[in-house]
Scaffold this motif. Structure first.
Motif, mmCIF file in Angstrom:
data_model
loop_
_atom_site.group_PDB
_atom_site.id
_atom_site.type_symbol
_atom_site.label_atom_id
_atom_site.label_comp_id
_atom_site.label_asym_id
_atom_site.label_seq_id
_atom_site.Cartn_x
_atom_site.Cartn_y
_atom_site.Cartn_z
ATOM 1 N N ASN A 530 0.975 -1.120 0.482
ATOM 2 C CA ASN A 530 0.266 -0.189 -0.291
ATOM 3 C C ASN A 530 0.535 1.557 0.035
ATOM 4 O O ASN A 530 2.102 1.288 0.966
ATOM 5 N N GLN A 531 0.629 2.274 -0.947
ATOM 6 C CA GLN A 531 1.363 3.203 -0.802
ATOM 7 C C GLN A 531 1.202 4.407 0.290
ATOM 8 O O GLN A 531 2.307 5.206 0.927
ATOM 9 N N TRP A 537 0.172 -6.380 0.220
ATOM 10 C CA TRP A 537 -1.358 -7.093 0.066
ATOM 11 C C TRP A 537 -1.079 -8.346 -0.492
ATOM 12 O O TRP A 537 -0.237 -7.497 -2.240
ATOM 13 N N LEU A 542 -7.251 -7.646 -2.856
ATOM 14 C CA LEU A 542 -7.199 -6.336 -2.968
ATOM 15 C C LEU A 542 -9.396 -5.896 -3.746
ATOM 16 O O LEU A 542 -9.991 -6.007 -3.947
ATOM 17 N N CYS A 600 -1.390 0.462 -9.661
ATOM 18 C CA CYS A 600 -0.298 -0.744 -8.555
ATOM 19 C C CYS A 600 1.165 0.250 -9.703
ATOM 20 O O CYS A 600 1.606 0.641 -10.805
ATOM 21 N N ARG A 618 -7.948 8.518 -6.093
ATOM 22 C CA ARG A 618 -8.157 8.294 -4.280
ATOM 23 C C ARG A 618 -8.858 8.625 -4.092
ATOM 24 O O ARG A 618 -9.247 10.274 -3.306
ATOM 25 N N TYR A 628 -7.172 6.054 1.230
ATOM 26 C CA TYR A 628 -5.796 5.613 1.089
ATOM 27 C C TYR A 628 -5.764 3.938 0.479
ATOM 28 O O TYR A 628 -4.763 3.462 0.784
ATOM 29 N N GLY A 629 -7.098 3.102 0.775
ATOM 30 C CA GLY A 629 -6.693 2.104 -0.109
ATOM 31 C C GLY A 629 -6.487 1.677 -1.390
ATOM 32 O O GLY A 629 -6.501 0.716 -2.229
ATOM 33 N N LYS A 630 -6.228 2.915 -2.465
ATOM 34 C CA LYS A 630 -6.778 2.625 -3.548
ATOM 35 C C LYS A 630 -5.248 2.400 -4.466
ATOM 36 O O LYS A 630 -5.225 1.449 -5.428
ATOM 37 N N HIS A 632 -1.138 1.679 -4.696
ATOM 38 C CA HIS A 632 -0.303 0.224 -3.967
ATOM 39 C C HIS A 632 1.076 0.407 -5.265
ATOM 40 O O HIS A 632 1.147 1.457 -6.408
#
Ligand code: FAD
Length: 707
Positions: A530-531, A537, A542, A600, A618, A628-630, A632
């Motif tokens: 995760n960035q 992950w 995801l 990614c 984002r 923040y989860g999108k 990588h």
């Protein structure tokens, strides 16, 4: 009898075995109004199928209950092949192979009985249907999809004239609520080693989380017994097993081998000197037949024995096998003959059965894309490769999201045609595989190279190894269609229907941009970070089964100015009012709730932040800020190494590419990272424009979609 007022549902499911429960599970995720009925008085508590392939575990994980199966199950790591020593004829371990081909999945094959798997589904369906408000208000118990046990469909009507009307309810089913006695199949009680033994639907050893349901069920069946009601449905899935009532109503046939093999199955705690009893084993004896050993959870071991000896007159001068002569004693006696000089016996027998199966495939899987068949009612085959339950669940896994997206008005009806074109081919492959494998498994081992009638153990091992890829479920490769952009005829092999959709909107994939990915196959998994927080992950983690499509932008090296410019231009298009993210999404919903945007990149994590990405990547929420989860990155982690995702996916780390994934994680399209136009055309092929729908009703402000 009372006649209850008819009820209307979007989806009616007949049968609550693995296939029916998978369908109900999808509906619960997607918030679709659903009823699921089963003529049996209870769920299964032990016995029947047990093998879970790695693809099935990936699917369970995408529904967030994979960990339950992983923890409770027995893990099978190695297969031992036992056969007679060519010189002495005495049984020896001839070879060992890994049970699951290494590195094809982050999971390996495990075994756990069907009853536990049904339990995981029931818990997930309850939780999610309340959360999404399937049958009532969000958050209320009325919203729950509950399996209605002891309910038998008695008549089926179909109004073909409204089959293409999206709002119509063309299906009418009469349901009868059974008494508890009617809903409880007779037990085949047998005395074995002094025990009264269940044949599968036995309640004495309930898991603690099954007990409450069992008590509630008895009460609810008694309350409704004798009532009838009419239910009207938009869509129906018949998941009612091999002797399907739904299939009969549709007039569809199972076609294929008429030979019905009989299998004796014994779940025991073995007492034995056989050294590999905790390994999966295929044991070929010199002349007494074969046995498959499956080590199970809780010290259990399952023995599968194909019983082929004919023992009674068939009435026309021939011989047939009389199933009523099979008992646990006859099955263990066969095992003892096959496994000698090793000894095997038991004091504890958990379950046993003898069941008969032909190798057959349904001639059709759907009536006008309104009524569907799935699971054992459209394919039957032997149990030894542990395919029945897996393929049955995967049928419904393929169908569920498609039906949900049509019911919710997101997708056009033609995507439903891909159910038959995709799953009937899998069923045919399965039967072919089973046919080949059964012959090799049941045949006598060859004495030497001159023995042409015997089975060469090298050929058997080779078939086993190749079969393992098929049996893992990972090899599934869906053909070209409106939702799979690749070369191919796009014709359903059953009825020849074209599943390619509008010629003007067809797009092509550039598979060379990601040489480790194959359009039509499921997205493989490698670790990415995760960035925002550097947590590793598995990429598949995801891809939860939420019903959302996904556009995955492998953004490449965004520190490179030219690449950054491409990313920004793509971001502008994706973020614009006319973007497919917006026209595919109901106006009141967040812009990424129908098509999620994931990315990614391959630049160094520590030199990058999420703010290097255009805002559309984002999503912003007034209450929660940035998502923040999108975003990588393919980089080294502190504790789990480097996933090398770009290398493994075969993607150029500078240039990147984009990938469209279906809600079931299969790859639909691969193209240039910034090829927005092809992505848009792809979605135009089957998604409905929500702006047109919104014009019919006043728009609701989308507070969460934009900063
Ligand atoms: P099922 O699991 O058969 O579920 C169908 C459901 O529909 C049942 O709950 C049934 O009560 C309900 N139903 C049927 N008719 C009606 C109706 N008219 N109205 C309402 N409800 C109805 N596979 C293996 O891999 N290994 C094994 O050892 C093995 N052993 C088995 C032993 C037995 C006795 C049986 C029957 C099957 C066995 N199988 C085994 C096969 C495996 O269980 C199936 O492949 C798998 O369960 C298929 O799932 P399904 O949902 O399609 O059907």
């Amino acid at each position: 009898m009372d006649a209850d007022a008819g009820s209307h549902v979007d989806v009616l499911i007949i049968g609550a075995g693995p296939a029916g429960l998978m369908m109900a599970n999808w509906m619960s995720r997607c918030g679709v109004k659903t009823r699921i009925v089963d003529k049996r008085g209870t769920k299964i508590f032990n016995g029947q199928a047990d093998g879970l392939q790695c693809r099935t575990l990936e699917i369970f994980d995408s529904f967030s209950f994979g960990h339950r199966a992983w923890l409770e199950s027995n893990h099978m790591l190695e297969i031992c092949l036992w056969n007679p020593d060519p010189k002495t004829g005495v049984l020896i371990r001839g070879d060992r192979i890994p049970d699951t081909i290494p590195n094809i999945s982050r999971f390996q094959q495990v075994v756990l009985h069907q009853g536990r798997i049904e339990r995981f589904f029931l818990d997930a369906i309850r939780e999610n249907s309340i959360k999404t408000g399937c049958n009532g208000k969000v958050g209320s118990r009325d919203a729950e999809i509950k399996v209605e046990h002891g309910v038998l469909p008695t008549s089926f009507e179909f109004d073909e004239s409204v089959a293409e009307d999206e709002d119509a309810y063309p299906i009418t089913i009469q349901l009868r609520h059974l008494t508890e006695e009617e809903a409880t199949p007779p037990q085949k009680a047998t005395m074995a080693n002094g025990q009264g033994i269940q044949d599968g639907i036995f309640r004495s050893n309930l898991s603690s989380d099954d007990t409450e349901d069992s008590i509630n069920l008895s009460n609810s069946i008694a309350e409704k017994a004798g009532r009838t009601e009419a239910v009207k449905a938009k869509y129906m899935l018949g998941a009612d097993g091999a002797r399907s009532w739904v299939r009969q109503q549709l007039g569809f046939q199972l076609e294929g081998e008429s030979t019905d093999y009989i299998w004796g199955v014994l779940d025991i705690i073995p007492i034995t000197d056989f050294p590999d009893i905790r390994m999966r084993c295929a044991i070929h004896s010199e002349s007494s037949g074969s046995v498959m050993v499956i080590p199970r959870e809780n010290k259990l071991v399952r023995l599968y024995i194909q019983l082929t000896t004919t023992n009674v007159d068939d009435g026309s001068g021939g011989k047939k096998f009389d199933r009523s002569t099979i008992t646990p004693e006859t099955i263990i006696a066969s095992a003892q003959r096959i496994m000698q000089p090793y000894k095997i016996e038991y004091r504890y027998l958990d379950w046993w059965t003898a069941y008969q199966i032909g190798q057959r495939v349904g001639n059709s899987f759907s009536l006008k894309e309104r009524v569907f068949l799935g699971g054992d009612n459209c394919h039957t085959h032997s149990p030894k490769a542990g395919q029945g339950m897996n393929v049955s669940m995967q049928d419904a896994y393929n169908l569920g999201w498609k039906v949900a997206s049509v019911v919710k008005g997101h997708a056009k009806r033609p995507i439903l045609k891909t159910y038959q074109s995709e799953r009937r081919r899998i069923a045919q492959d399965l039967i072919e595989f089973d046919h080949r494998f059964s012959r090799l498994f049941s045949g006598r081992p060859a004495k030497d190279v001159m023995d042409e009638e015997g089975i060469s153990m090298d050929v058997f091992k080779d078939a086993f190894e190749k079969g393992n890829m098929f049996a893992s479920g990972i090899a599934v490769d869906y053909g070209a269609s409106i939702i799979v952009a690749k070369g191919g005829s796009g014709k359903d092999q059953g009825d020849g229907t074209d599943v390619l959709g509008d010629e003007q909107l067809r797009v092509e994939s550039s598979e060379g941009l990601a040489t480790g990915l194959e359009v039509g196959k499921r997205m493989p998994s490698f670790k990415v970070l995760n960035q925002a927080d550097a947590r590793p992950w598995h990429f598949q983690e995801l891809l939860k089964s939420t019903g959302s499509w996904r556009v995955v932008v492998f953004a490449g090296n965004i520190r490179d100015p030219a690449q950054k410019k491409r990313l920004d231009t793509l971001g502008d298009k994706l973020g614009s009012e006319g973007s497919f993210l917006r026209w595919c999404t109901p106006t009141e919903a967040r812009y990424d709730s129908v098509i999620e945007l994931l990315s990614c990149h391959s630049a160094p994590r520590q030199e990058t932040t999420i703010f290097d990405f255009p805002e559309v990547f984002r999503p912003w929420d007034e209450r929660e800020g940035w998502d923040y989860g999108k975003i990588h990155v393919d980089d080294e982690s502190y504790h789990e190494g480097h996933g090398q995702a770009y290398k493994n996916y075969g993607i150029d780390p500078t240039r990147g590419c984009s990938v469209i994934l279906r809600p079931d994680q299969y790859i639909s399209w691969i193209g240039e990272m910034d090829d927005y136009e092809s992505m848009n055309s792809f979605f135009q092929g089957f998604m409905l424009d929500q702006r047109a729908r919104a014009n019919a009703k006043p728009a609701v402000a989308n507070g969460a979609s934009k900063k």
